[in-house]
Scaffold this motif. Structure first.
Motif, PDB file in Angstrom:
ATOM      1  N   VAL A  56      44.234 104.339  24.902  1.00  0.00           N
ATOM      2  CA  VAL A  56      45.451 105.139  25.010  1.00  0.00           C
ATOM      3  C   VAL A  56      46.559 104.256  25.592  1.00  0.00           C
ATOM      4  O   VAL A  56      46.356 103.603  26.613  1.00  0.00           O
ATOM      5  CB  VAL A  56      45.224 106.387  25.897  1.00  0.00           C
ATOM      6  N   HIS A  57      47.711 104.238  24.939  1.00  0.00           N
ATOM      7  CA  HIS A  57      48.860 103.489  25.446  1.00  0.00           C
ATOM      8  C   HIS A  57      49.433 104.196  26.674  1.00  0.00           C
ATOM      9  O   HIS A  57      49.372 105.419  26.772  1.00  0.00           O
ATOM     10  CB  HIS A  57      49.963 103.398  24.393  1.00  0.00           C
ATOM     11  N   VAL A  58      50.007 103.410  27.584  1.00  0.00           N
ATOM     12  CA  VAL A  58      50.675 103.960  28.764  1.00  0.00           C
ATOM     13  C   VAL A  58      52.077 103.375  28.819  1.00  0.00           C
ATOM     14  O   VAL A  58      52.270 102.178  28.590  1.00  0.00           O
ATOM     15  CB  VAL A  58      49.899 103.626  30.066  1.00  0.00           C
ATOM     16  N   ALA A  59      53.045 104.236  29.109  1.00  0.00           N
ATOM     17  CA  ALA A  59      54.441 103.813  29.192  1.00  0.00           C
ATOM     18  C   ALA A  59      55.099 104.469  30.403  1.00  0.00           C
ATOM     19  O   ALA A  59      54.623 105.482  30.920  1.00  0.00           O
ATOM     20  CB  ALA A  59      55.187 104.198  27.918  1.00  0.00           C
ATOM     21  N   ILE A  60      56.191 103.880  30.815  1.00  0.00           N
ATOM     22  CA  ILE A  60      56.995 104.384  31.927  1.00  0.00           C
ATOM     23  C   ILE A  60      58.405 104.613  31.400  1.00  0.00           C
ATOM     24  O   ILE A  60      58.971 103.745  30.738  1.00  0.00           O
ATOM     25  CB  ILE A  60      57.068 103.343  33.072  1.00  0.00           C
ATOM     26  N   ILE A  61      58.956 105.785  31.723  1.00  0.00           N
ATOM     27  CA  ILE A  61      60.381 106.034  31.487  1.00  0.00           C
ATOM     28  C   ILE A  61      60.939 106.586  32.787  1.00  0.00           C
ATOM     29  O   ILE A  61      60.506 107.631  33.265  1.00  0.00           O
ATOM     30  CB  ILE A  61      60.638 107.033  30.346  1.00  0.00           C
ATOM     31  N   THR A  62      61.890 105.867  33.368  1.00  0.00           N
ATOM     32  CA  THR A  62      62.456 106.268  34.647  1.00  0.00           C
ATOM     33  C   THR A  62      63.975 106.122  34.631  1.00  0.00           C
ATOM     34  O   THR A  62      64.506 105.234  33.963  1.00  0.00           O
ATOM     35  CB  THR A  62      61.833 105.458  35.807  1.00  0.00           C
ATOM     36  N   ALA A  63      64.635 106.996  35.356  1.00  0.00           N
ATOM     37  CA  ALA A  63      66.091 106.993  35.401  1.00  0.00           C
ATOM     38  C   ALA A  63      66.646 105.841  36.232  1.00  0.00           C
ATOM     39  O   ALA A  63      67.759 105.389  36.000  1.00  0.00           O
ATOM     40  CB  ALA A  63      66.602 108.325  35.952  1.00  0.00           C
ATOM     41  N   HIS A  80      55.173  98.836  28.086  1.00  0.00           N
ATOM     42  CA  HIS A  80      56.264  99.718  27.663  1.00  0.00           C
ATOM     43  C   HIS A  80      56.918 100.322  28.903  1.00  0.00           C
ATOM     44  O   HIS A  80      56.514 101.377  29.383  1.00  0.00           O
ATOM     45  CB  HIS A  80      55.732 100.816  26.738  1.00  0.00           C
ATOM     46  N   VAL A  81      57.918  99.627  29.428  1.00  0.00           N
ATOM     47  CA  VAL A  81      58.596 100.041  30.657  1.00  0.00           C
ATOM     48  C   VAL A  81      60.079 100.200  30.357  1.00  0.00           C
ATOM     49  O   VAL A  81      60.752  99.240  29.989  1.00  0.00           O
ATOM     50  CB  VAL A  81      58.381  99.006  31.787  1.00  0.00           C
ATOM     51  N   TYR A  82      60.555 101.418  30.500  1.00  0.00           N
ATOM     52  CA  TYR A  82      61.959 101.737  30.259  1.00  0.00           C
ATOM     53  C   TYR A  82      62.566 102.196  31.578  1.00  0.00           C
ATOM     54  O   TYR A  82      62.225 103.259  32.085  1.00  0.00           O
ATOM     55  CB  TYR A  82      62.087 102.852  29.221  1.00  0.00           C
ATOM     56  N   GLN A  83      63.468 101.375  32.118  1.00  0.00           N
ATOM     57  CA  GLN A  83      64.137 101.700  33.372  1.00  0.00           C
ATOM     58  C   GLN A  83      65.621 101.952  33.102  1.00  0.00           C
ATOM     59  O   GLN A  83      66.146 101.592  32.064  1.00  0.00           O
ATOM     60  CB  GLN A  83      63.972 100.559  34.375  1.00  0.00           C
ATOM     61  N   ALA A  84      66.282 102.563  34.078  1.00  0.00           N
ATOM     62  CA  ALA A  84      67.711 102.899  33.991  1.00  0.00           C
ATOM     63  C   ALA A  84      68.000 103.787  32.779  1.00  0.00           C
ATOM     64  O   ALA A  84      68.974 103.601  32.069  1.00  0.00           O
ATOM     65  CB  ALA A  84      68.564 101.624  33.961  1.00  0.00           C
ATOM     66  N   GLN A  85      67.127 104.756  32.572  1.00  0.00           N
ATOM     67  CA  GLN A  85      67.241 105.673  31.433  1.00  0.00           C
ATOM     68  C   GLN A  85      67.752 107.034  31.926  1.00  0.00           C
ATOM     69  O   GLN A  85      66.976 107.954  32.158  1.00  0.00           O
ATOM     70  CB  GLN A  85      65.892 105.839  30.735  1.00  0.00           C
ATOM     71  N   SER A  86      69.068 107.164  32.080  1.00  0.00           N
ATOM     72  CA  SER A  86      69.604 108.448  32.535  1.00  0.00           C
ATOM     73  C   SER A  86      69.327 109.539  31.504  1.00  0.00           C
ATOM     74  O   SER A  86      69.118 110.692  31.844  1.00  0.00           O
ATOM     75  CB  SER A  86      71.097 108.337  32.826  1.00  0.00           C
ATOM     76  N   ASP A  87      69.307 109.158  30.226  1.00  0.00           N
ATOM     77  CA  ASP A  87      68.889 110.061  29.159  1.00  0.00           C
ATOM     78  C   ASP A  87      67.588 109.485  28.614  1.00  0.00           C
ATOM     79  O   ASP A  87      67.587 108.481  27.897  1.00  0.00           O
ATOM     80  CB  ASP A  87      69.952 110.140  28.067  1.00  0.00           C
ATOM     81  N   LEU A  90      66.285 108.586  24.369  1.00  0.00           N
ATOM     82  CA  LEU A  90      66.365 107.353  23.564  1.00  0.00           C
ATOM     83  C   LEU A  90      65.108 106.511  23.724  1.00  0.00           C
ATOM     84  O   LEU A  90      64.563 106.000  22.741  1.00  0.00           O
ATOM     85  CB  LEU A  90      67.610 106.543  23.936  1.00  0.00           C
ATOM     86  N   ALA A  91      64.633 106.373  24.948  1.00  0.00           N
ATOM     87  CA  ALA A  91      63.407 105.606  25.189  1.00  0.00           C
ATOM     88  C   ALA A  91      62.216 106.299  24.536  1.00  0.00           C
ATOM     89  O   ALA A  91      61.356 105.643  23.937  1.00  0.00           O
ATOM     90  CB  ALA A  91      63.169 105.448  26.686  1.00  0.00           C
ATOM     91  N   TYR A  92      62.188 107.612  24.611  1.00  0.00           N
ATOM     92  CA  TYR A  92      61.097 108.396  24.019  1.00  0.00           C
ATOM     93  C   TYR A  92      61.037 108.177  22.505  1.00  0.00           C
ATOM     94  O   TYR A  92      59.969 107.907  21.955  1.00  0.00           O
ATOM     95  CB  TYR A  92      61.306 109.876  24.351  1.00  0.00           C
ATOM     96  N   THR A  93      62.160 108.288  21.841  1.00  0.00           N
ATOM     97  CA  THR A  93      62.161 108.109  20.380  1.00  0.00           C
ATOM     98  C   THR A  93      61.834 106.669  20.002  1.00  0.00           C
ATOM     99  O   THR A  93      61.160 106.431  18.995  1.00  0.00           O
ATOM    100  CB  THR A  93      63.495 108.554  19.753  1.00  0.00           C
ATOM    101  N   ASP A  94      62.262 105.704  20.811  1.00  0.00           N
ATOM    102  CA  ASP A  94      61.926 104.300  20.567  1.00  0.00           C
ATOM    103  C   ASP A  94      60.408 104.088  20.676  1.00  0.00           C
ATOM    104  O   ASP A  94      59.808 103.427  19.831  1.00  0.00           O
ATOM    105  CB  ASP A  94      62.666 103.398  21.554  1.00  0.00           C
ATOM    106  N   LEU A  95      59.799 104.655  21.700  1.00  0.00           N
ATOM    107  CA  LEU A  95      58.346 104.543  21.888  1.00  0.00           C
ATOM    108  C   LEU A  95      57.583 105.160  20.715  1.00  0.00           C
ATOM    109  O   LEU A  95      56.622 104.568  20.212  1.00  0.00           O
ATOM    110  CB  LEU A  95      57.922 105.261  23.166  1.00  0.00           C
ATOM    111  N   LYS A  96      57.997 106.331  20.298  1.00  0.00           N
ATOM    112  CA  LYS A  96      57.327 107.001  19.168  1.00  0.00           C
ATOM    113  C   LYS A  96      57.365 106.116  17.929  1.00  0.00           C
ATOM    114  O   LYS A  96      56.364 105.964  17.235  1.00  0.00           O
ATOM    115  CB  LYS A  96      58.005 108.347  18.863  1.00  0.00           C
ATOM    116  N   GLN A  97      58.511 105.535  17.677  1.00  0.00           N
ATOM    117  CA  GLN A  97      58.668 104.683  16.490  1.00  0.00           C
ATOM    118  C   GLN A  97      57.840 103.409  16.625  1.00  0.00           C
ATOM    119  O   GLN A  97      57.115 103.032  15.713  1.00  0.00           O
ATOM    120  CB  GLN A  97      60.161 104.368  16.288  1.00  0.00           C
ATOM    121  N   LYS A  98      57.903 102.746  17.784  1.00  0.00           N
ATOM    122  CA  LYS A  98      57.157 101.501  18.011  1.00  0.00           C
ATOM    123  C   LYS A  98      55.651 101.689  17.864  1.00  0.00           C
ATOM    124  O   LYS A  98      54.958 100.836  17.323  1.00  0.00           O
ATOM    125  CB  LYS A  98      57.423 100.965  19.422  1.00  0.00           C
ATOM    126  N   LEU A  99      55.143 102.805  18.400  1.00  0.00           N
ATOM    127  CA  LEU A  99      53.699 103.021  18.449  1.00  0.00           C
ATOM    128  C   LEU A  99      53.184 103.885  17.301  1.00  0.00           C
ATOM    129  O   LEU A  99      51.978 104.076  17.164  1.00  0.00           O
ATOM    130  CB  LEU A  99      53.312 103.640  19.798  1.00  0.00           C
TER     131      LEU A  99
END
Length: 178
Positions: A56-63, A80-87, A90-99
């Motif tokens: 199972v892949h693990v990712a982080i999305i944080t504001a 898969h670490v997405y920081q400074a994501q106030s919204d 965008l990171a969520y849709t990028d992850l879905k597409q990548k994986l």
């Protein structure tokens, strides 16, 4: 026929975690130079490593953006670490597409209002007991363990047990005794 939590967990191919209030207690500590210090729980870390090992892949999305998050995720091998994501969308849709995963393949654990759009979308929305009540109203599962104290580990074990991979992970450690 109603889908059970275990049925939802069986489908999970990606776990996405918020950081503050989920992987940490939510308390913010600043050093004398203004650097941020975070209190990660080692049990969460091992849980994420075991979940990754199970496939199972693990990712982080944080504001927020934090060097502490960067270092901890590098230590855990989380790529898969997405920081400074106030919204976070965008990171969520990028992850879905990548994986190559869809919403029902994803578990998300969050604890506050910025997490609601993702919690409303994923197959397994999860929160922690220390989250505001409004968040609890929008999730399928609230961990028994508070954020920053092993809540992510609890979720990782739940997913692995549903997928039948937990016991082999435990046995890997038991075999080291011989």
């Amino acid at each position: 026929m109603e889908t059970t939590l275990s049925d939802k967990a069986k489908k999970i191919r990606l776990l996405i975690c918020d950081v503050d209030g989920v992987l940490t207690s939510g308390a913010l500590f600043y050093g004398p130079t203004g650097s941020e210090i975070k209190d990660f729980n080692v049990h969460d870390g091992l849980g994420m490593k075991l979940l990754q090992k199970s496939g199972v892949h693990v990712a982080i999305i944080t504001a927020k953006k934090s060097d502490a998050v960067t270092l901890r995720m590098q230590d855990l091998g989380i790529e898969h670490v997405y920081q400074a994501q106030s919204d976070k969308w965008l990171a969520y849709t990028d992850l879905k597409q990548k994986l190559g995963v869809n919403d029902m393949d994803i578990a998300y654990i969050g604890d506050d209002l910025p997490d609601l759009p993702l919690l409303a979308r994923v197959g397994l929305p999860v929160s922690v007991p220390n989250a505001p009540k409004v968040i609890h109203e929008h999730v399928a599962f609230v961990t028994e363990t508070p954020g920053g104290q092993g809540a992510v580990r609890e979720l990782c074990e739940f997913i692995m047990k549903a997928q039948g991979t937990w016991h082999s992970s435990v046995n890997d450690y038991l075999q080291r005794l011989s």
